[in-house]
Design a protein around this motif. Structure first.
Motif, PDB file in Angstrom:
ATOM      1  N   HIS A   1     -70.462 -21.570  59.098  1.00 34.01           N
ATOM      2  CA  HIS A   1     -70.072 -22.916  58.693  1.00 34.01           C
ATOM      3  C   HIS A   1     -70.021 -23.920  59.841  1.00 34.01           C
ATOM      4  O   HIS A   1     -69.910 -25.129  59.588  1.00 34.01           O
ATOM      5  CB  HIS A   1     -68.706 -22.877  58.005  1.00 34.01           C
ATOM      6  CG  HIS A   1     -68.700 -22.052  56.756  1.00 34.01           C
ATOM      7  ND1 HIS A   1     -69.338 -22.438  55.605  1.00 34.01           N
ATOM      8  CD2 HIS A   1     -68.141 -20.827  56.485  1.00 34.01           C
ATOM      9  CE1 HIS A   1     -69.180 -21.511  54.665  1.00 34.01           C
ATOM     10  NE2 HIS A   1     -68.461 -20.529  55.172  1.00 34.01           N
ATOM     11  N   VAL A   2     -70.104 -23.452  61.080  1.00 40.48           N
ATOM     12  CA  VAL A   2     -70.046 -24.379  62.213  1.00 40.48           C
ATOM     13  C   VAL A   2     -71.322 -24.297  63.050  1.00 40.48           C
ATOM     14  O   VAL A   2     -72.055 -25.277  63.211  1.00 40.48           O
ATOM     15  CB  VAL A   2     -68.809 -24.103  63.101  1.00 40.48           C
ATOM     16  CG1 VAL A   2     -68.803 -25.040  64.309  1.00 40.48           C
ATOM     17  CG2 VAL A   2     -67.532 -24.266  62.300  1.00 40.48           C
ATOM     18  N   MET A   3     -71.601 -23.090  63.571  1.00 41.17           N
ATOM     19  CA  MET A   3     -72.713 -22.966  64.497  1.00 41.17           C
ATOM     20  C   MET A   3     -74.065 -23.141  63.814  1.00 41.17           C
ATOM     21  O   MET A   3     -74.944 -23.860  64.307  1.00 41.17           O
ATOM     22  CB  MET A   3     -72.671 -21.605  65.197  1.00 41.17           C
ATOM     23  CG  MET A   3     -71.529 -21.444  66.161  1.00 41.17           C
ATOM     24  SD  MET A   3     -71.805 -20.058  67.272  1.00 41.17           S
ATOM     25  CE  MET A   3     -73.240 -20.614  68.162  1.00 41.17           C
ATOM     26  N   LEU A   4     -74.244 -22.461  62.672  1.00 49.81           N
ATOM     27  CA  LEU A   4     -75.555 -22.512  62.016  1.00 49.81           C
ATOM     28  C   LEU A   4     -75.928 -23.921  61.561  1.00 49.81           C
ATOM     29  O   LEU A   4     -77.047 -24.376  61.831  1.00 49.81           O
ATOM     30  CB  LEU A   4     -75.577 -21.533  60.836  1.00 49.81           C
ATOM     31  CG  LEU A   4     -76.949 -21.296  60.198  1.00 49.81           C
ATOM     32  CD1 LEU A   4     -77.944 -20.808  61.238  1.00 49.81           C
ATOM     33  CD2 LEU A   4     -76.833 -20.284  59.058  1.00 49.81           C
ATOM     34  N   PRO A   5     -75.033 -24.673  60.890  1.00 51.20           N
ATOM     35  CA  PRO A   5     -75.418 -26.049  60.541  1.00 51.20           C
ATOM     36  C   PRO A   5     -75.703 -26.925  61.760  1.00 51.20           C
ATOM     37  O   PRO A   5     -76.583 -27.790  61.716  1.00 51.20           O
ATOM     38  CB  PRO A   5     -74.197 -26.568  59.769  1.00 51.20           C
ATOM     39  CG  PRO A   5     -73.536 -25.339  59.239  1.00 51.20           C
ATOM     40  CD  PRO A   5     -73.738 -24.299  60.290  1.00 51.20           C
ATOM     41  N   ALA A   6     -74.948 -26.703  62.859  1.00 58.28           N
ATOM     42  CA  ALA A   6     -75.167 -27.524  64.051  1.00 58.28           C
ATOM     43  C   ALA A   6     -76.487 -27.180  64.739  1.00 58.28           C
ATOM     44  O   ALA A   6     -77.159 -28.056  65.287  1.00 58.28           O
ATOM     45  CB  ALA A   6     -74.003 -27.337  65.026  1.00 58.28           C
ATOM     46  N   ALA A   7     -76.852 -25.892  64.713  1.00 55.74           N
ATOM     47  CA  ALA A   7     -78.072 -25.454  65.396  1.00 55.74           C
ATOM     48  C   ALA A   7     -79.302 -25.511  64.512  1.00 55.74           C
ATOM     49  O   ALA A   7     -80.429 -25.409  65.013  1.00 55.74           O
ATOM     50  CB  ALA A   7     -77.884 -24.022  65.914  1.00 55.74           C
ATOM     51  N   ALA A   8     -79.105 -25.672  63.203  1.00 54.51           N
ATOM     52  CA  ALA A   8     -80.223 -25.580  62.250  1.00 54.51           C
ATOM     53  C   ALA A   8     -81.373 -26.544  62.537  1.00 54.51           C
ATOM     54  O   ALA A   8     -82.542 -26.146  62.467  1.00 54.51           O
ATOM     55  CB  ALA A   8     -79.715 -25.775  60.823  1.00 54.51           C
ATOM     56  N   PRO A   9     -81.121 -27.824  62.851  1.00 49.64           N
ATOM     57  CA  PRO A   9     -82.262 -28.727  63.083  1.00 49.64           C
ATOM     58  C   PRO A   9     -83.210 -28.243  64.170  1.00 49.64           C
ATOM     59  O   PRO A   9     -84.429 -28.278  63.996  1.00 49.64           O
ATOM     60  CB  PRO A   9     -81.581 -30.051  63.473  1.00 49.64           C
ATOM     61  CG  PRO A   9     -80.250 -29.997  62.808  1.00 49.64           C
ATOM     62  CD  PRO A   9     -79.835 -28.558  62.883  1.00 49.64           C
ATOM     63  N   THR A  10     -82.663 -27.757  65.283  1.00 46.86           N
ATOM     64  CA  THR A  10     -83.521 -27.281  66.364  1.00 46.86           C
ATOM     65  C   THR A  10     -84.192 -25.959  65.996  1.00 46.86           C
ATOM     66  O   THR A  10     -85.369 -25.733  66.317  1.00 46.86           O
ATOM     67  CB  THR A  10     -82.697 -27.113  67.657  1.00 46.86           C
ATOM     68  OG1 THR A  10     -82.038 -28.340  67.955  1.00 46.86           O
ATOM     69  CG2 THR A  10     -83.590 -26.742  68.828  1.00 46.86           C
ATOM     70  N   ILE A  11     -83.461 -25.064  65.321  1.00 46.54           N
ATOM     71  CA  ILE A  11     -84.054 -23.795  64.904  1.00 46.54           C
ATOM     72  C   ILE A  11     -85.222 -24.049  63.955  1.00 46.54           C
ATOM     73  O   ILE A  11     -86.299 -23.439  64.085  1.00 46.54           O
ATOM     74  CB  ILE A  11     -82.998 -22.889  64.241  1.00 46.54           C
ATOM     75  CG1 ILE A  11     -81.956 -22.437  65.260  1.00 46.54           C
ATOM     76  CG2 ILE A  11     -83.670 -21.672  63.599  1.00 46.54           C
ATOM     77  CD1 ILE A  11     -80.830 -21.614  64.663  1.00 46.54           C
ATOM     78  N   PHE A  12     -85.041 -24.950  63.010  1.00 50.43           N
ATOM     79  CA  PHE A  12     -86.104 -25.230  62.056  1.00 50.43           C
ATOM     80  C   PHE A  12     -87.269 -25.977  62.696  1.00 50.43           C
ATOM     81  O   PHE A  12     -88.406 -25.875  62.234  1.00 50.43           O
ATOM     82  CB  PHE A  12     -85.559 -25.997  60.855  1.00 50.43           C
ATOM     83  CG  PHE A  12     -84.935 -25.102  59.824  1.00 50.43           C
ATOM     84  CD1 PHE A  12     -85.706 -24.512  58.847  1.00 50.43           C
ATOM     85  CD2 PHE A  12     -83.581 -24.828  59.851  1.00 50.43           C
ATOM     86  CE1 PHE A  12     -85.138 -23.675  57.901  1.00 50.43           C
ATOM     87  CE2 PHE A  12     -83.001 -23.987  58.916  1.00 50.43           C
ATOM     88  CZ  PHE A  12     -83.789 -23.408  57.931  1.00 50.43           C
ATOM     89  N   THR A  13     -87.001 -26.702  63.765  1.00 50.64           N
ATOM     90  CA  THR A  13     -88.111 -27.276  64.533  1.00 50.64           C
ATOM     91  C   THR A  13     -88.962 -26.165  65.125  1.00 50.64           C
ATOM     92  O   THR A  13     -90.197 -26.216  65.105  1.00 50.64           O
ATOM     93  CB  THR A  13     -87.570 -28.189  65.650  1.00 50.64           C
ATOM     94  OG1 THR A  13     -86.827 -29.267  65.073  1.00 50.64           O
ATOM     95  CG2 THR A  13     -88.712 -28.754  66.486  1.00 50.64           C
ATOM     96  N   GLY A  14     -88.288 -25.129  65.649  1.00 52.85           N
ATOM     97  CA  GLY A  14     -89.024 -23.974  66.156  1.00 52.85           C
ATOM     98  C   GLY A  14     -89.816 -23.268  65.069  1.00 52.85           C
ATOM     99  O   GLY A  14     -90.943 -22.813  65.298  1.00 52.85           O
ATOM    100  N   LEU A  15     -89.252 -23.188  63.865  1.00 55.87           N
ATOM    101  CA  LEU A  15     -89.967 -22.551  62.756  1.00 55.87           C
ATOM    102  C   LEU A  15     -91.185 -23.374  62.345  1.00 55.87           C
ATOM    103  O   LEU A  15     -92.228 -22.816  61.978  1.00 55.87           O
ATOM    104  CB  LEU A  15     -89.026 -22.371  61.566  1.00 55.87           C
ATOM    105  CG  LEU A  15     -87.902 -21.345  61.753  1.00 55.87           C
ATOM    106  CD1 LEU A  15     -86.976 -21.329  60.546  1.00 55.87           C
ATOM    107  CD2 LEU A  15     -88.479 -19.945  61.991  1.00 55.87           C
TER     108      LEU A  15
END
Length: 268
Positions: A188-202
């Motif tokens: 609920h904290v780390m994944l939503p905050a990191a998601a934009p950059t992770i999905f950029t990598g995807l």
């Protein structure tokens, strides 16, 4: 007789007529209109002989050819082969890349040691190692999937580690103060905050998967849209060539849209 106050009604009318309530054209309409204008300009250029129809066919003929190809069971089998290879390689790259990136983030020493190696491999032309994959796995779709997955895993690792490192410590402290456990804090904290950059990598990974799969199908003459492109170019059939390229672009756009939708689901 009492008259009801008209104040609230007047406020609502002003709000409706304000600039914030103006009609806005949906973005997908803007995109479709832009593509339509570009295709119309190309159509005009070919008809006026500014563009050589031997190399650039009429877009209208290409669109008709795409419609016929979609209705052709034999051609759909080629599309299914390419789509299957792309999805298999992307799922492998996404799963392995996010997992390894998470490990390199958790272990600071390991991250510092291996991130330069991963970055160096990512900047090198790994696709030129395809003869090794052919020797090990044979001239099969498995070799194509493996090569594409290896190449696409590298940016996923880099972007995942970077995304998790950039999560602000303030967010983590607030989550801990609310009594969140390790999993709840991550979900609920780390994944939503990191998601934009992770999905950029995807998205970067998907781009490389598509490039490697189509290129290897083209070079190795193994099924799929790459084979269709190779055969059309050898026979100098420009319409068939652009039909295959157009369907590849359509597949890419669809997969990118699905990734964006998945990102919205994860960040809720």
């Amino acid at each position: 007789m009492t008259v009801a106050p008209a104040g609230p009604k007047v406020v609502r009318q002003r709000g409706a007529s304000s600039g914030t309530g103006r009609f806005r054209v949906p973005l997908w309409i803007v995109r479709v209109a832009l593509i339509g204008v570009l295709l119309a300009l190309v159509e005009l250029g070919v008809r006026l002989r500014f563009l050589d129809p031997f190399f650039v066919p009429l877009p209208s003929r290409v669109v008709v050819g795409m419609a016929r190809s979609i209705a052709d069971p034999g051609y759909l089998r080629l599309v299914a082969v390419t789509l299957g290879e792309v999805l298999a390689a992307f799922v492998i790259a996404g799963t392995v890349g996010v997992a390894v990136g998470f490990v390199l983030w958790r272990s600071v020493r390991a991250g510092q040691a291996f991130e330069p190696v991963v970055a160096a491999l990512f900047s090198s032309p790994i696709v030129l190692l395809y003869p090794i994959f052919l020797v090990v796995m044979g001239r099969t779709p498995t070799a194509i999937v493996a090569l594409a997955a290896v190449f696409a895993t590298l940016p996923t690792i880099l972007y995942t580690r970077m995304a998790l490192r950039e999560v602000r410590r303030t967010l983590l402290d607030v989550g801990r103060s609310l009594g969140l456990g390790t999993w709840s804090l991550f979900r609920h904290v780390m994944l939503p905050a990191a998601a934009p950059t992770i999905f950029t990598g995807l998205r970067v990974a998907l781009t490389y998967v598509l490039i490697v799969v189509i290129a290897m199908e083209y070079i190795l003459q193994i099924g799929g849209l790459g084979l269709s492109v190779a055969e059309a170019s050898l026979r100098f059939q420009a319409v068939d060539l652009y039909v295959s390229v157009g369907l590849t672009v359509a597949i890419s756009a669809t997969l990118m849209w699905l990734i964006a939708h998945l990102q919205r689901v994860v960040t809720r």
